[in-house]
Design a protein around this motif. Structure first.
Motif, short mmCIF file in Angstrom:
data_model
loop_
_atom_site.label_atom_id
_atom_site.label_comp_id
_atom_site.label_asym_id
_atom_site.label_seq_id
_atom_site.Cartn_x
_atom_site.Cartn_y
_atom_site.Cartn_z
N ILE A 429 9.67 2.60 -17.05
CA ILE A 429 8.23 2.60 -16.44
C ILE A 429 7.32 2.06 -17.73
N SER A 430 8.17 1.62 -18.77
CA SER A 430 7.26 1.00 -19.95
C SER A 430 6.52 -0.25 -19.48
N ALA A 431 6.96 -1.04 -18.74
CA ALA A 431 6.33 -2.47 -18.54
C ALA A 431 5.07 -1.80 -17.53
N VAL A 432 3.97 -2.63 -17.69
CA VAL A 432 2.88 -2.49 -17.01
C VAL A 432 3.32 -3.30 -15.35
N LYS A 433 2.99 -2.40 -14.33
CA LYS A 433 3.17 -2.96 -13.04
C LYS A 433 1.75 -3.18 -12.20
N PRO A 434 1.59 -4.21 -11.38
CA PRO A 434 0.29 -4.11 -10.94
C PRO A 434 0.13 -3.70 -9.59
N GLY A 435 1.16 -3.24 -9.03
CA GLY A 435 0.91 -2.47 -7.42
C GLY A 435 0.29 -3.16 -6.74
N SER A 436 -0.72 -2.66 -6.00
CA SER A 436 -1.25 -3.30 -4.73
C SER A 436 -2.03 -4.42 -5.11
N GLN A 437 -2.56 -4.34 -6.47
CA GLN A 437 -3.17 -5.66 -7.12
C GLN A 437 -2.56 -6.99 -6.61
N ALA A 438 -1.12 -6.79 -6.60
CA ALA A 438 -0.30 -7.98 -6.73
C ALA A 438 0.09 -8.32 -4.96
N ILE A 439 0.10 -7.21 -4.31
CA ILE A 439 0.52 -7.27 -2.70
C ILE A 439 -0.47 -7.62 -2.08
N ALA A 440 -1.81 -7.26 -2.42
CA ALA A 440 -3.17 -7.54 -1.61
C ALA A 440 -3.07 -9.03 -1.19
N PRO A 441 -3.00 -9.87 -2.39
CA PRO A 441 -3.00 -11.55 -2.23
C PRO A 441 -2.09 -11.94 -1.29
N LEU A 442 -0.95 -11.18 -1.41
CA LEU A 442 0.27 -12.00 -0.29
C LEU A 442 0.00 -11.65 0.92
N LEU A 443 -0.79 -10.55 1.16
CA LEU A 443 -1.07 -10.20 2.59
C LEU A 443 -2.21 -10.94 3.21
N LEU A 444 -3.13 -11.11 2.35
CA LEU A 444 -4.24 -12.00 2.62
C LEU A 444 -3.95 -13.46 3.07
N LYS A 445 -2.83 -13.86 2.23
CA LYS A 445 -2.30 -15.33 2.34
C LYS A 445 -1.62 -15.28 3.65
N ARG A 446 -1.02 -14.29 4.13
CA ARG A 446 -0.01 -14.24 5.25
C ARG A 446 -1.04 -13.79 6.60
N GLY A 447 -2.29 -13.58 6.62
CA GLY A 447 -3.18 -13.12 7.47
C GLY A 447 -2.82 -11.91 8.01
N VAL A 448 -2.52 -10.94 7.13
CA VAL A 448 -2.62 -9.51 7.37
C VAL A 448 -3.84 -8.88 6.55
N ARG A 449 -4.31 -8.04 7.56
CA ARG A 449 -5.44 -7.18 7.12
C ARG A 449 -5.11 -5.66 7.14
#
Length: 489
Positions: A429-449
């Motif tokens: 867990i030493s590396a910083v992870k973006p969590g939902s901040q990385a997933i939200a753009p993927l879902l938006l791009k795929r037309g998922v709200r």
């Protein structure tokens, strides 16, 4: 005289001691927080009891962990909403606890996201330190007999989903035109189904059963329900609470075969107390004189030592007209007794057969190991082997057994494994992870709200409003598009 001890107050030392004790209290760690990401991010897949209990324990056990829950439907709570019988509202009170978890400042809910389709598990693994698979068991165990696919044969899961408003089952339209229904399996779900089929409408009208199901049950011709098991009374899988509800169901009378209980009374003294009480109630019920029950219009009963061989069709080979059962005998005793066919068979005339032999988990993503024979994700205390950062909890971890309390204990165990791995360094867990901040753009791009928890509360409010207008606690929305419209209004 002893020398008095001298106490010297050191404010810096005191602060450090207090800070360390708080860290130990929350995490049980002996490590410096500065060496790790201050906010470990965990993704939970599945918004049912297993998912919420896992999230609850993680949030309670770690002062900084952030948990995101992804659910394929726009609505949370899984089998609490879609599996618990509508006349068991007290069991659904656990939703209050889940709501507190969802509203925790370090927890977010994302409904209407289908993991494995809208976003892959690998993409989630890249965005989170850990991924916990808690998506339950949405498949059905098949009987594997001729006639299983005839009209009038239904998996219990689909029938339960129909009267509980599961969107995928809203168009089931079960055939309730015959007098006799046969349920294969003798667990609590089987008794739930039997009770719903036979309950007076005045009872059901006060529940959150769907109006379309209520209308269909009002026109039902079913008057007799037989609950069939392959083993004997000492192996029946239901609990005494469920059995007592059947015994006390207004307008019904038991239809049992007393000969199936011969010799059972002698075994009572060696039984554990819960099993003893359950068996005593069955024996007492079987000994009742049906004539003394008055003119109760509806009947129910257990049939033991029978296994399904074939669903018998109507003359046009389209619908169920009956079921052929093999007569069994037991080899061994107690929980380990095996049912062995004797070669004899029995035919029962019926137009409805409900398969209640269990649910089954399904694979969610090619990246996730899956045991097709046991229908679970292989794991050790919730850890998925050879898959660092991947965990599982609930039915997909152990199989579809137990009640909600069992799932709670199981999910807490998985959460403890995950926390322990953070402590020992087994989970990086030493590396910083973006969590939902990385997933939200993927879902938006795929037309998922996605549907947030606050958006779900709009659905909740609409359902309660509709229910109030007809004197019910709620009237569930059955269509996903209608749910999304309410959520984003």
């Amino acid at each position: 005289m002893s020398t008095p001890s001298v106490f010297v107050f050191n404010p810096i030392r005191s602060v450090l001691k207090t800070k360390c004790s708080r860290t130990a209290k929350f995490t049980g760690l002996r490590r410096l927080a500065s060496t790790t990401d201050p906010h470990p991010r965990v993704c939970v897949i599945g918004g049912g009891p297993a998912g919420f209990y896992t999230a609850q324990h993680l949030l309670k056990s770690h002062p900084a962990v952030q948990v995101d829950i992804y659910e394929r439907l726009p609505i949370p709570f899984g089998l609490v909403r879609f599996g618990v019988a509508p006349d068991h509202p007290e069991v659904k009170n656990v939703i209050n606890t889940f709501t507190q978890t969802a509203q925790h400042k370090r927890c977010s809910f994302y409904g209407n996201v289908r993991v494995g389709k809208d976003v892959s598990v690998k993409e989630l693994q890249q965005a989170y330190h850990a991924v916990v698979l808690s998506y339950g068991a949405e498949g059905n165990r098949r009987l594997g007999i001729p006639g299983e696919d005839l009209t009038g044969v239904y998996p219990a899961k689909d029938f339960v989903g129909w009267y509980n408003g599961l969107p995928s089952n809203k168009d089931l339209k079960p055939d309730l035109s015959s007098e006799t229904a046969v349920i294969l399996g003798q667990g609590n779900v089987a008794l739930d189904v039997a009770r719903i089929l036979l309950s007076p409408l005045d009872i059901l009208k006060k529940t959150d059963i769907t109006q379309s199901s209520l209308d269909a049950l009002a026109a039902s011709k079913v008057r007799r329900v037989l609950i069939v098991g392959r083993r004997g009374p000492l192996q029946v899988a239901c609990t005494i609470k469920e059995l007592r509800e059947m015994v006390n169901l207004p307008g019904t009378r038991p239809d049992m075969e007393a000969r199936e209980f011969q010799g059972i009374a002698e075994a009572l003294k060696d039984l554990p107390r819960p099993r003893k009480r359950l068996t005593e109630l069955m024996i007492k019920t079987a000994q009742q004189n049906p004539a003394a029950e008055g003119a109760a219009p509806r009947q129910w009963g257990f049939r033991f030592l029978r296994s399904p061989v074939e669903v018998l069709p109507t003359s046009d080979l389209r619908k169920a007209a009956g079921i052929r059962l093999a007569i069994n005998q037991l080899e061994g005793s107690g929980e380990h007794a095996r049912a062995v066919a004797t070669g004899e068979v029995e035919d029962i005339e019926c137009g409805m057969v409900i398969n209640s032999i269990g649910y089954r988990s399904l694979p969610i993503d090619p990246a996730v190991p899956f045991d097709p024979h046991r229908a679970i994700i292989p794991n050790m205390m919730g850890r998925v082997p050879q898959a660092a950062g991947l965990y599982c909890s609930g039915w997909v971890k152990r199989g579809p057994t137990g009640v909600i309390a069992t799932t709670m204990t199981d999910s807490f165990d998985t959460a403890r494994s995950l926390i322990q791995d953070m402590e020992t360094g087994a989970l990086e867990i030493s590396a910083v992870k973006p969590g939902s901040q990385a997933i939200a753009p993927l879902l938006l791009k795929r037309g998922v709200r996605p549907v947030s928890f606050s958006a779900w509360e709009k659905i909740d409010a609409e359902e309660m409003k509709r229910g109030k207008s007809v004197g019910k606690p709620r009237e569930k929305l059955l269509d996903v598009e209608e749910m999304l419209k309410a959520a984003h209004s």
